[in-house]
Design a protein around this motif. Structure first.
Motif, PDB file in Angstrom:
ATOM      1  N   GLY A  31      69.818  37.551  75.535  1.00  7.44           N
ATOM      2  CA  GLY A  31      69.563  37.216  74.135  1.00  7.44           C
ATOM      3  C   GLY A  31      68.105  36.930  73.863  1.00  7.44           C
ATOM      4  O   GLY A  31      67.541  37.367  72.856  1.00  7.44           O
ATOM      5  N   ILE A  32      67.462  36.201  74.747  1.00  9.18           N
ATOM      6  CA  ILE A  32      66.042  35.895  74.581  1.00  9.18           C
ATOM      7  C   ILE A  32      65.210  37.168  74.653  1.00  9.18           C
ATOM      8  O   ILE A  32      64.304  37.374  73.838  1.00  9.18           O
ATOM      9  N   LEU A  33      65.498  38.028  75.600  1.00  8.81           N
ATOM     10  CA  LEU A  33      64.762  39.294  75.710  1.00  8.81           C
ATOM     11  C   LEU A  33      64.960  40.170  74.482  1.00  8.81           C
ATOM     12  O   LEU A  33      64.010  40.778  73.976  1.00  8.81           O
ATOM     13  N   ARG A  34      66.174  40.218  73.978  1.00  3.55           N
ATOM     14  CA  ARG A  34      66.443  41.024  72.778  1.00  3.55           C
ATOM     15  C   ARG A  34      65.684  40.475  71.571  1.00  3.55           C
ATOM     16  O   ARG A  34      65.121  41.230  70.783  1.00  3.55           O
ATOM     17  N   PHE A  35      65.645  39.148  71.419  1.00  6.93           N
ATOM     18  CA  PHE A  35      64.908  38.533  70.327  1.00  6.93           C
ATOM     19  C   PHE A  35      63.420  38.838  70.442  1.00  6.93           C
ATOM     20  O   PHE A  35      62.772  39.194  69.453  1.00  6.93           O
ATOM     21  N   LEU A  36      62.871  38.700  71.635  1.00  5.71           N
ATOM     22  CA  LEU A  36      61.441  38.960  71.821  1.00  5.71           C
ATOM     23  C   LEU A  36      61.090  40.416  71.544  1.00  5.71           C
ATOM     24  O   LEU A  36      60.049  40.702  70.950  1.00  5.71           O
ATOM     25  N   LEU A  37      61.957  41.338  71.950  1.00  8.17           N
ATOM     26  CA  LEU A  37      61.695  42.752  71.687  1.00  8.17           C
ATOM     27  C   LEU A  37      61.766  43.060  70.195  1.00  8.17           C
ATOM     28  O   LEU A  37      60.936  43.807  69.670  1.00  8.17           O
TER      29      LEU A  37
END
Length: 122
Positions: A25-31
């Motif tokens: 989830g964090i990676l998806r938000f950052l992307l």
């Protein structure tokens, strides 16, 4: 390798799954944040559709206010009875005397009766 997996308890497997979900989830938000440049923007097609809908909802193009005539597309400054100042493009008015103005960041509908002053901007 299978022996190592079977040696894990259910709580360890559950913790690993939850941790993996949060990292995903964090990676998806950052992307997504990186792709939009850190801000949410309206697409040109979306804004055109929104403006078309506003013109449908506020079809009256000419507004008479205290002897002055204001037309759709004019830049206006409005002071409300609560001393709020709204500056933007006049979209129109509807049959229940609601006036619609598009500012740089918002589209605002306001009752004509609650407007103290309306002036044209150059």
């Amino acid at each position: 390798m299978w022996e190592r997996l079977t040696a894990l308890s259910w709580s360890q497997v559950l913790l690993a799954a939850v941790l993996a979900f949060f990292i995903w989830g964090i990676l998806r938000f950052l992307l997504s944040f990186r792709q939009t440049g850190g801000r949410q923007t309206w697409g040109e097609v979306d804004m055109a559709r929104v403006m078309e809908r506003c013109r449908e909802m506020f079809p009256i193009e000419t507004i008479l206010f205290r002897g002055a005539e204001f037309r759709r597309g004019m830049q206006v400054r409005i002071m409300t009875t609560q001393q709020n100042i709204i500056e933007g493009e006049l979209i129109g008015m509807n049959k229940i005397n609601m006036v619609c103005i598009r500012t740089r960041t918002q589209i605002i509908a306001h009752h004509l009766e609650k407007i103290q002053e309306m002036t044209r901007l150059s």
